[in-house]
Design a protein around this motif. Structure first.
Motif, PDB file in Angstrom:
ATOM      1  N   GLY A  44       0.799  -1.217   0.000  1.00 29.47           N
ATOM      2  CA  GLY A  44       0.000   0.000   0.000  1.00 29.47           C
ATOM      3  C   GLY A  44       0.825   1.257   0.000  1.00 29.47           C
ATOM      4  N   GLY A  45       2.096   1.138   0.375  1.00 29.19           N
ATOM      5  CA  GLY A  45       2.970   2.289   0.290  1.00 29.19           C
ATOM      6  C   GLY A  45       3.477   2.795   1.618  1.00 29.19           C
ATOM      7  N   VAL A  46       4.374   3.741   1.494  1.00 30.12           N
ATOM      8  CA  VAL A  46       4.946   4.416   2.650  1.00 30.12           C
ATOM      9  C   VAL A  46       3.967   5.502   3.076  1.00 30.12           C
ATOM     10  N   ILE A  47       3.588   5.497   4.345  1.00 27.43           N
ATOM     11  CA  ILE A  47       2.696   6.527   4.868  1.00 27.43           C
ATOM     12  C   ILE A  47       3.508   7.743   5.290  1.00 27.43           C
ATOM     13  N   GLY A  48       4.597   7.504   6.010  1.00 30.40           N
ATOM     14  CA  GLY A  48       5.434   8.605   6.455  1.00 30.40           C
ATOM     15  C   GLY A  48       6.297   8.202   7.626  1.00 30.40           C
ATOM     16  N   PHE A  49       7.039   9.163   8.106  1.00 28.30           N
ATOM     17  CA  PHE A  49       7.933   8.929   9.230  1.00 28.30           C
ATOM     18  C   PHE A  49       7.161   8.964  10.547  1.00 28.30           C
ATOM     19  N   THR A  50       7.686   8.259  11.529  1.00 30.63           N
ATOM     20  CA  THR A  50       7.126   8.310  12.873  1.00 30.63           C
ATOM     21  C   THR A  50       7.413   9.692  13.462  1.00 30.63           C
ATOM     22  N   PRO A  51       6.733  10.047  14.544  1.00 30.39           N
ATOM     23  CA  PRO A  51       6.922  11.395  15.103  1.00 30.39           C
ATOM     24  C   PRO A  51       8.374  11.764  15.405  1.00 30.39           C
ATOM     25  N   ARG A  52       9.175  10.836  15.897  1.00 30.21           N
ATOM     26  CA  ARG A  52      10.574  11.149  16.212  1.00 30.21           C
ATOM     27  C   ARG A  52      11.507  10.970  15.016  1.00 30.21           C
ATOM     28  N   GLY A  53      10.974  10.464  13.907  1.00 29.73           N
ATOM     29  CA  GLY A  53      11.785  10.309  12.703  1.00 29.73           C
ATOM     30  C   GLY A  53      12.681   9.091  12.691  1.00 29.73           C
ATOM     31  N   ASN A  54      12.553   8.207  13.674  1.00 28.69           N
ATOM     32  CA  ASN A  54      13.407   7.023  13.733  1.00 28.69           C
ATOM     33  C   ASN A  54      12.734   5.775  13.176  1.00 28.69           C
ATOM     34  N   GLY A  55      11.549   5.939  12.649  1.00 31.08           N
ATOM     35  CA  GLY A  55      10.816   4.823  12.062  1.00 31.08           C
ATOM     36  C   GLY A  55       9.987   5.286  10.891  1.00 31.08           C
ATOM     37  N   LEU A  56       9.446   4.312  10.188  1.00 31.46           N
ATOM     38  CA  LEU A  56       8.649   4.588   8.999  1.00 31.46           C
ATOM     39  C   LEU A  56       7.358   3.798   9.094  1.00 31.46           C
ATOM     40  N   TYR A  57       6.224   4.444   8.837  1.00 29.64           N
ATOM     41  CA  TYR A  57       4.942   3.750   8.759  1.00 29.64           C
ATOM     42  C   TYR A  57       4.746   3.266   7.326  1.00 29.64           C
ATOM     43  N   VAL A  58       4.361   1.994   7.182  1.00 26.30           N
ATOM     44  CA  VAL A  58       4.217   1.375   5.866  1.00 26.30           C
ATOM     45  C   VAL A  58       2.985   0.475   5.877  1.00 26.30           C
ATOM     46  N   ILE A  59       2.287   0.417   4.754  1.00 26.46           N
ATOM     47  CA  ILE A  59       1.204  -0.558   4.582  1.00 26.46           C
ATOM     48  C   ILE A  59       1.721  -1.645   3.662  1.00 26.46           C
ATOM     49  N   SER A  60       1.667  -2.900   4.141  1.00 24.55           N
ATOM     50  CA  SER A  60       2.206  -4.014   3.374  1.00 24.55           C
ATOM     51  C   SER A  60       1.538  -5.323   3.795  1.00 24.55           C
ATOM     52  N   SER A  61       1.475  -6.263   2.866  1.00 25.00           N
ATOM     53  CA  SER A  61       0.963  -7.600   3.195  1.00 25.00           C
ATOM     54  C   SER A  61       2.106  -8.607   3.322  1.00 25.00           C
ATOM     55  N   LYS A  62       3.339  -8.137   3.340  1.00 27.40           N
ATOM     56  CA  LYS A  62       4.483  -9.037   3.437  1.00 27.40           C
ATOM     57  C   LYS A  62       4.328  -9.928   4.668  1.00 27.40           C
ATOM     58  N   GLY A  63       4.305 -11.241   4.444  1.00 25.85           N
ATOM     59  CA  GLY A  63       4.182 -12.207   5.527  1.00 25.85           C
ATOM     60  C   GLY A  63       2.789 -12.324   6.110  1.00 25.85           C
ATOM     61  N   ALA A  64       1.783 -11.806   5.409  1.00 30.60           N
ATOM     62  CA  ALA A  64       0.412 -11.839   5.934  1.00 30.60           C
ATOM     63  C   ALA A  64      -0.582 -12.041   4.798  1.00 30.60           C
ATOM     64  N   ASN A  65      -1.808 -12.337   5.157  1.00 28.35           N
ATOM     65  CA  ASN A  65      -2.878 -12.526   4.182  1.00 28.35           C
ATOM     66  C   ASN A  65      -3.456 -11.202   3.709  1.00 28.35           C
TER      67      ASN A  65
END
Length: 182
Positions: A44-65
């Motif tokens: 589904g794509g990259v949503i954006g960075f976490t508030p502190r900038g040390n992580g990334l929010y992503v939508i993905s089905s990798k390893g899931a149904n």
């Protein structure tokens, strides 16, 4: 772009039809691969960075149904499932325009269903669910996150747009996009 408006994450199509997320720690450093998804995994794509900038929010089905909301650690590359539904994909999200914190995540079942992440928004969604029959989307938010433009999609008519004041808990009808469909 991160909170300082520096481009530090990129989504790249791979030759096999998959997707790769690349990141960099700052604009002077090169890109490195953070996550690869194959052609049979929905992304589904990259949503954006976490508030502190040390992580990334992503939508993905990798390893899931189904597609789910993940938080990727930029240092380790480890993924953490934040929100998922066993049968339905994550299709929408709302984040605070200033802090980048997640407020709610949407799933499209027979109708769009919202799961409130930040409980301080529960009353807003309760109010908006009762305002109009239709699938709710938040189109825009001001920087203070006080005023929202919301739209209701219905299957037998036009879309209905409202301006919603979160502090006063009031909504005012703005317009419908195609009145001839009424």
């Amino acid at each position: 772009a991160d909170g300082e408006f520096r481009v530090r994450a990129a989504q790249v199509a791979s030759p096999d039809g998959g997707v790769e997320i690349r990141v960099r720690d700052n604009t002077q450093l090169g890109w490195r691969s953070l996550l690869k998804s194959g052609p049979h995994e929905s992304f589904g794509g990259v949503i954006g960075f976490t508030p502190r900038g040390n992580g990334l929010y992503v939508i993905s089905s990798k390893g899931a149904n189904t597609s789910r909301l993940l938080k990727l650690d930029l240092t380790t590359g480890k993924s953490n499932v934040l929100i998922e539904d066993e049968h339905y994909d994550v299709t929408d999200w709302i984040s605070n325009p200033s802090t980048r914190t997640l407020e709610a995540v949407g799933f499209t079942r027979a109708r769009r269903v919202w799961k409130v992440v930040d409980k301080s928004f529960a009353r807003d969604f309760d109010f908006l669910r009762k305002l109009h029959d239709g699938d709710l989307s938040i189109v825009s938010q001001d920087r203070a996150n006080r005023t929202w433009i919301v739209v209701y999609e219905v299957d037998q008519g036009p879309f209905y747009y409202y301006v919603y004041d979160r502090v006063m808990r009031r909504a005012k009808f703005l317009f419908r996009n195609r009145p001839a469909l009424e």
